[in-house]
Structures are given as structure tokens and as C-alpha cells.
Design a protein around this motif. Structure first.
Motif, mmCIF file in Angstrom:
data_model
loop_
_atom_site.group_PDB
_atom_site.id
_atom_site.type_symbol
_atom_site.label_atom_id
_atom_site.label_comp_id
_atom_site.label_asym_id
_atom_site.label_seq_id
_atom_site.Cartn_x
_atom_site.Cartn_y
_atom_site.Cartn_z
ATOM 1 N N PRO A 66 0.830 -1.209 0.000
ATOM 2 C CA PRO A 66 0.000 0.000 0.000
ATOM 3 C C PRO A 66 0.862 1.255 0.000
ATOM 4 C CG PRO A 66 -0.790 -1.577 1.615
ATOM 5 C CD PRO A 66 0.526 -2.098 1.133
ATOM 6 N N GLU A 67 0.358 2.305 -0.559
ATOM 7 C CA GLU A 67 1.141 3.526 -0.747
ATOM 8 C C GLU A 67 1.622 4.099 0.581
ATOM 9 O OE1 GLU A 67 0.728 7.892 -2.930
ATOM 10 O OE2 GLU A 67 -0.821 6.373 -3.171
ATOM 11 N N GLN A 68 0.778 4.016 1.639
ATOM 12 C CA GLN A 68 1.169 4.598 2.910
ATOM 13 C C GLN A 68 2.306 3.838 3.595
ATOM 14 O OE1 GLN A 68 -1.756 3.441 2.108
ATOM 15 N NE2 GLN A 68 -2.555 1.951 3.619
ATOM 16 N N ALA A 69 2.518 2.586 3.198
ATOM 17 C CA ALA A 69 3.594 1.777 3.814
ATOM 18 C C ALA A 69 4.823 1.668 2.928
ATOM 19 C CB ALA A 69 3.069 0.382 4.137
ATOM 20 N N GLN A 70 4.813 2.299 1.779
ATOM 21 C CA GLN A 70 5.909 2.104 0.835
ATOM 22 C C GLN A 70 7.212 2.729 1.330
ATOM 23 O OE1 GLN A 70 4.870 3.301 -3.132
ATOM 24 N NE2 GLN A 70 3.426 1.577 -3.426
ATOM 25 N N ASP A 71 7.166 3.832 2.089
ATOM 26 C CA ASP A 71 8.402 4.454 2.547
ATOM 27 C C ASP A 71 9.181 3.534 3.481
ATOM 28 O OD1 ASP A 71 7.894 6.674 1.059
ATOM 29 O OD2 ASP A 71 7.047 7.843 2.725
ATOM 30 N N SER A 72 8.472 2.903 4.414
ATOM 31 C CA SER A 72 9.158 1.989 5.339
ATOM 32 C C SER A 72 9.684 0.758 4.616
ATOM 33 C CB SER A 72 8.207 1.581 6.472
ATOM 34 O OG SER A 72 7.057 0.915 5.940
ATOM 35 N N VAL A 73 8.898 0.238 3.657
ATOM 36 C CA VAL A 73 9.358 -0.919 2.876
ATOM 37 C C VAL A 73 10.582 -0.543 2.043
ATOM 38 C CG1 VAL A 73 8.740 -2.487 1.012
ATOM 39 C CG2 VAL A 73 7.106 -2.026 2.845
ATOM 40 N N LEU A 74 10.564 0.644 1.440
ATOM 41 C CA LEU A 74 11.686 1.095 0.635
ATOM 42 C C LEU A 74 12.955 1.213 1.483
ATOM 43 C CD1 LEU A 74 12.366 2.086 -2.258
ATOM 44 C CD2 LEU A 74 11.950 4.414 -1.430
ATOM 45 N N THR A 75 12.789 1.713 2.687
ATOM 46 C CA THR A 75 13.942 1.832 3.590
ATOM 47 C C THR A 75 14.508 0.466 3.937
ATOM 48 O OG1 THR A 75 13.022 3.864 4.537
ATOM 49 C CG2 THR A 75 14.700 2.708 5.836
ATOM 50 N N LEU A 94 11.179 12.668 -9.382
ATOM 51 C CA LEU A 94 11.617 11.789 -8.311
ATOM 52 C C LEU A 94 10.589 11.837 -7.190
ATOM 53 C CD1 LEU A 94 13.860 9.955 -7.145
ATOM 54 C CD2 LEU A 94 14.906 12.041 -6.187
ATOM 55 N N GLN A 95 10.012 10.688 -6.868
ATOM 56 C CA GLN A 95 9.006 10.608 -5.811
ATOM 57 C C GLN A 95 9.602 10.133 -4.494
ATOM 58 O OE1 GLN A 95 5.795 8.108 -7.220
ATOM 59 N NE2 GLN A 95 4.804 9.807 -8.304
ATOM 60 N N ALA A 96 10.597 9.211 -4.586
ATOM 61 C CA ALA A 96 11.172 8.656 -3.344
ATOM 62 C C ALA A 96 12.639 8.323 -3.576
ATOM 63 C CB ALA A 96 10.413 7.412 -2.900
ATOM 64 N N ASP A 97 13.436 8.538 -2.472
ATOM 65 C CA ASP A 97 14.867 8.231 -2.532
ATOM 66 C C ASP A 97 15.254 7.626 -1.199
ATOM 67 O OD1 ASP A 97 17.604 8.088 -2.750
ATOM 68 O OD2 ASP A 97 17.860 10.138 -3.478
ATOM 69 N N SER A 98 15.791 6.395 -1.212
ATOM 70 C CA SER A 98 16.114 5.700 0.039
ATOM 71 C C SER A 98 17.163 6.443 0.850
ATOM 72 C CB SER A 98 16.584 4.272 -0.260
ATOM 73 O OG SER A 98 17.785 4.299 -1.005
ATOM 74 N N TRP A 99 18.049 7.174 0.192
ATOM 75 C CA TRP A 99 19.100 7.872 0.929
ATOM 76 C C TRP A 99 18.529 8.970 1.831
ATOM 77 C CZ3 TRP A 99 24.204 8.844 -2.209
ATOM 78 C CH2 TRP A 99 24.843 7.610 -2.455
ATOM 79 N N ASN A 100 17.322 9.456 1.522
ATOM 80 C CA ASN A 100 16.726 10.485 2.373
ATOM 81 C C ASN A 100 16.412 9.935 3.751
ATOM 82 O OD1 ASN A 100 16.828 12.335 0.297
ATOM 83 N ND2 ASN A 100 14.758 11.864 -0.451
ATOM 84 N N VAL A 101 16.287 8.605 3.848
ATOM 85 C CA VAL A 101 15.973 7.968 5.135
ATOM 86 C C VAL A 101 17.197 7.274 5.713
ATOM 87 C CG1 VAL A 101 14.499 6.300 6.310
ATOM 88 C CG2 VAL A 101 13.573 7.677 4.432
ATOM 89 N N THR A 102 17.906 6.458 4.883
ATOM 90 C CA THR A 102 19.015 5.621 5.380
ATOM 91 C C THR A 102 20.346 6.347 5.361
ATOM 92 O OG1 THR A 102 19.473 4.732 3.167
ATOM 93 C CG2 THR A 102 17.847 3.574 4.494
ATOM 94 N N GLY A 103 20.440 7.422 4.591
ATOM 95 C CA GLY A 103 21.738 8.022 4.375
ATOM 96 C C GLY A 103 22.497 7.266 3.283
ATOM 97 N N PRO A 104 23.644 7.777 2.831
ATOM 98 C CA PRO A 104 24.377 7.128 1.732
ATOM 99 C C PRO A 104 24.809 5.711 2.095
ATOM 100 C CG PRO A 104 25.161 9.368 2.099
ATOM 101 C CD PRO A 104 24.264 9.039 3.262
#
Length: 512
Positions: A66-75, A94-104
Motif C-alpha cells: 500500500p502507498e502509505q507503507a511504501q516508505d518503510s518498505v523502501l527503507t 523523483l518521488q522517493a529516494d532511500s538515501w533520504n531515510v538511510t543516508g548514503p
């Protein structure tokens, strides 16, 4: 000194050995380069397949989340794969970038800040790529305006609806693998800077360089060994040839190297045979000179005695006898000098002669006809069984062959009894031509059948005119026959009560 060699030593031609040593390093280098290129390509293919599968997995998971859970799954996916995951919307933004959450998850290193050994490694990388003709890779540059259109693999994935991969070079020439996959009307892009890939390839290259260093050392050692196997025997041959040239030793032993069948062995045996032949010729020259001196002294002493007697004798009859002796001695000297000159020239002229096909049938027939008009023949008869045309052809010098046969006929006539018959025949037997000359004389004693071919050996009939034969005729005949790769011998006749049979054997020539 131990001269033992390996079993294979001296069995291969020098050309093959030299080529083998020179090609060893080149072949090993080529094999090493091919192996390293194949290894790198296979490793790159495995890395691309891996990131392609990861991109497909990420696309599948995002499509089912689901769209609301995609950020956590992407991380979570970014941390498990170690890749940077970007998601682009239908409009390419660009809609989502994992580095914005996990860092490089990886860092692109600046080559200007690295040590010199990294610069050397990159120089080797470029050299290897040029050697194998690898296609240059695009440089990896992070876009300032990150949209899907910047990534060619993402555009291609949108068009084909399949996962697409690509490899780019980071600033330090380490590879950046990327894979794009469609997620409905969106696109997911994974990128990773795989520094382990470069470390593995460079480790393999170091191993290859170590093997190449060993191969080069081996090639140098083999080259030294090869030089030793060539130079040492050549030096021995050169020293032996030098001793032969100086002529200070009566007999110089030239190494024959019988265990070697290569060019060095052939040269050694050729030089040895040449020195033996030269020594044999020198011995013959010395003996010939001594024999000539001895043979010339006899008629000269007789001539001097006759001339001295002419000054002191008043009896006309005795003077006439002394004058006849002097004339006979002059004739003998003239004949002796002519035969000596002929014997001295025979070997040298045969060495320079150009052999041509000679049909012995008409040649012997013409020689027999000339004997019919010679005064020396007396009342002896000559019969020649002429062979059919072109059945007795040899390769040789016709003038020399005529001289050899003429000398044998002359010898046969001189030993023939009054009215005796000299029979001549030429036949083709197997691969040789046999010339047979039979007379009806007393024959040749068995213990003298070899000696009669020596120079100045002469046992003449008592009734023969003094000085007509010099003892060189049969020696000249043998030299001519042997100069034509033939043989000559004498036996008793087996078809008559008495008489000698001279047989000349010459190699038959092929008749076209």
C-alpha cells in the motif's frame, strides 16, 4: 666433465627450440589476458544479473505494498540490498529516494585525494582495457535535476516494460551498477558502487602478473640454456676448425656430437667429415709428391747417364744405342709428366664438373673405333657388344668417363697375347650400369688386385716397349669412377682359361 643431456636434448631442430622459447612468454601473456578479460566479463555479468533481480524484486514488493507503507518498505529494502533506491512517478519526477531515510550506502571517492598506488592501479586498468579492446564506459555523474529522463536504462525500462541494466565508471574507475524496472506507471532505479568488484579483478591481475614474472624468468632461463646448447658446441667446432687451419697437429679430433640430430649435430659431422677428407687429401698429396720425385729420378738418372756416356764413347754403334736410350727416356719423361698432370687435375676437375646424362653405348663404340686405328693396339682384337639406345645412361663428365674406360682398354690390350681378344660390354643391372672389359692375358694375382690401382704401381709384360706405361692409368681410372659415385674392381674371368675382368659400376640415370 659430465656431458649427459636430457633424452630430448638435441632431437628438435634449432628453429623449433628458438620459436618455443620466444613464444612461451607471449603465449602465456595472451592466455593470461584472455583469462582475466573473461573473468572480469563473467563477474560483471553476475553483478548485473544480481542487481537486475534486486530491481525486479523491489518493483514487485512496491507494487504489492500500500502507498502509505511504501516508505518503510523502501527503507528496509535499501538497507538489505545496500543499493540506493529511487522511485520516479509517471511524469518522470523523483518521488522517493532511500538515501533520504538511510543516508548514503556507498561513497564515490575523489581520485585526487587517493594515494599514488591507486593512480598506478587505474593506469593498469586503462592499459588492460586498451589491450583487450574493451568498449569505454560512461562516467557516473549524479544529476543536479534528478528526473527519469537522465537515466537511459530507466527510459528503456519504461519503453520495454522490462528490467534494464547498465554499468558506468565512478571517478576512481570503480564500477557503478544500475538497474531500472517498471512498477505500473512508475519506475524504480537501483544504483550501487561495487568496490569489491574492482578489488577482486585487481587481485586476479596481481596473480596474473606474478605468473607472468615467473614465465619471464623461465623464458630467460630457457634462453640461457638454449644459448648454452648452441654456443658451447659451436665454440668447440670453431676451436677444432682453427687447429685444422693451423695444421700444427697431424690429426685434429673434431667432435661429431652423435647424440644430436639437429642442425648443430649435422654441422659437427659435416666439419668432422670435411677435416678427415682434407687430412686424407693432404696425405695423398704428400705420398703423390714423394712418388713423383721417385718416378722422375729414374728416367732422369738414365738420361744423365746416357748423355754422359755420349761424351766419352767413340764407338758409333754404342753411341747410337746411348742416343736411343736418351730418346726413350725423353719419351718416358714426357708421358710421365703428362700422366702426372692428368692425375693431379682429376680430383679438382671432377669437383667442378657439371654432370650431364651420358649414353655409354655410342661413347664406348666411338672409343673402340678410335682404337682400331691406333699403332699401340698391335694385332689385338676388340669386340664391343653395344647395348640398345639409352639403356646405359649415367650422369657424368663424358670426357672423364672416356679417359677412365680408355685407360682400362689400354691396360687390357697391353696384357693381351698376340691376336688376343678384348671384349667390352655395357649392361643395365638394377639401378646401376656395369661396364665389363675382359682380356685374355695372364690375369691379376689376388694379392695384387688392390695394389694395381695405386699410383705408379706397374707390373708390365716383359715384351712391352719401355716407358709406354707410367703406372698411373688405373689410378686415374679409379679416381674418375669414384668421382662419379661408382666402383671399379678386377677379378679373374670365369668364362675363359685365363684373363682379367675389369668391372666398372656407375649409378644409372633416369631416362625421361
Amino acid at each position: 666433465m659430465n656431458n649427459r643431456r636430457p633424452i630430448w636434448f638435441g632431437q628438435l631442430p634449432l628453429t623449433r627450440r628458438i620459436l618455443a622459447v620466444n613464444l612461451l612468454t607471449i603465449v602465456l601473456l595472451a592466455l593470461g589476458v584472455l583469462y582475466l578479460d573473461a573473468f572480469r566479463n563473467q563477474l560483471s555479468e553476475e553483478r548485473l544479473n544480481l542487481i537486475s533481480r534486486e530491481a525486479g524484486m523491489v518493483a514487485g514488493v512496491l507494487a504489492a505494498t500500500p502507498e502509505q507503507a511504501q516508505d518503510s518498505v523502501l527503507t528496509s529494502l535499501a538497507r538489505s540490498t545496500g543499493s540506493r533506491i529511487r522511485v520516479y512517478g509517471p511524469d518522470g519526477s523523483l518521488q522517493a529516494d532511500s538515501w533520504n531515510v538511510t543516508g548514503p550506502t556507498y561513497t564515490l571517492r575523489d581520485p585526487t585525494l587517493q594515494k599514488w598506488n591507486k593512480d598506478a592501479a587505474r593506469a593498469l586498468d586503462r592499459g588492460f582495457n586498451a589491450l583487450v579492446g574493451a568498449s569505454p564506459l560512461d562516467d557516473f555523474i549524479e544529476p543536479t535535476d534528478d528526473r527519469v529522463e537522465v537515466w537511459s536504462e530507466a527510459v528503456h525500462a519504461r519503453e520495454t516494460k522490462q528490467a534494464v541494466t547498465k554499468v558506468r565508471n565512478a571517478p576512481d574507475l570503480t564500477p557503478v551498477f544500475s538497474a531500472a524496472a517498471p512498477v505500473g506507471d512508475r519506475t524504480v532505479l537501483l544504483t550501487t558502487n561495487d568496490r569489491d568488484f574492482t578489488r577482486i579483478v585487481r587481485s586476479q591481475r596481481r596473480s596474473l602478473f606474478a605468473a607472468m614474472a615467473f614465465a619471464t624468468l623461465l623464458s630467460v632461463l630457457l634462453s640461457l640454456f638454449l644459448a648454452r646448447t648452441i654456443v658451447r658446441p659451436l665454440r668447440r667446432l670453431a676451436l677444432a676448425a682453427h687447429r685444422v687451419r693451423l695444421g700444427r697437429a697431424r690429426e685434429v679430433k673434431v667432435p661429431r656430437l652423435p647424440s644430436r640430430i639437429d642442425e648443430i649435430g649435422l654441422l659437427a659431422r659435416a666439419v668432422s667429415d670435411m677435416s678427415q677428407s682434407l687430412r686424407h687429401r693432404m696425405d695423398n698429396i704428400e705420398h703423390f709428391a714423394a712418388d713423383v720425385t721417385h718416378e722422375l729420378k729414374n728416367p732422369l738418372a738414365s738420361l744423365r747417364s746416357a748423355l754422359d756416356g755420349l761424351e766419352r764413347v767413340d764407338d758409333p754403334e754404342l753411341k747410337a744405342k746411348l742416343l736411343m736410350v736418351a730418346k726413350d727416356d725423353v719419351v718416358r719423361l714426357d708421358r710421365l709428366i703428362g700422366d702426372i698432370s692428368e692425375a693431379a687435375r682429376t680430383d679438382a676437375e671432377l669437383a667442378r664438373a657439371r654432370f650431364e646424362p651420358v649414353d655409354l653405348g655410342p661413347v664406348i663404340e666411338q672409343l673402340v673405333n678410335s682404337w682400331e686405328h691406333r699403332r699401340e693396339k698391335g694385332d689385338a682384337r676388340i669386340a664391343f657388344a653395344r647395348p640398345r639406345k639409352s639403356s646405359a645412361v649415367v650422369l657424368g663428365d663424358v670426357n672423364r668417363l672416356v679417359r677412365a674406360i680408355d685407360n682400362i682398354i689400354d691396360n687390357a690390350i697391353s696384357f693381351s697375347p698376340p691376336g688376343g681378344l678384348v671384349e667390352i660390354a655395357a649392361t643395365h643391372v638394377g639401378d646401376e650400369i656395369r661396364i665389363r672389359i675382359d682380356d685374355e692375358g695372364p690375369g691379376v694375382p689376388e694379392d695384387a688386385r688392390e695394389a694395381i690401382f695405386n699410383r705408379f704401381h706397374s707390373v708390365r709384360p716383359e715384351e712391352e716397349h719401355f716407358g709406354r706405361h707410367t703406372g698411373l692409368g688405373l689410378a686415374i681410372a679409379r679416381a674418375i669412377v669414384e668421382g662419379h659415385d661408382g666402383e671399379i674392381d678386377v677379378q679373374d674371368r670365369d668364362d675363359a682359361p685365363s684373363g682379367a675382368r675389369f668391372t666398372i659400376r656407375l649409378p644409372a640415370a633416369e631416362v625421361e
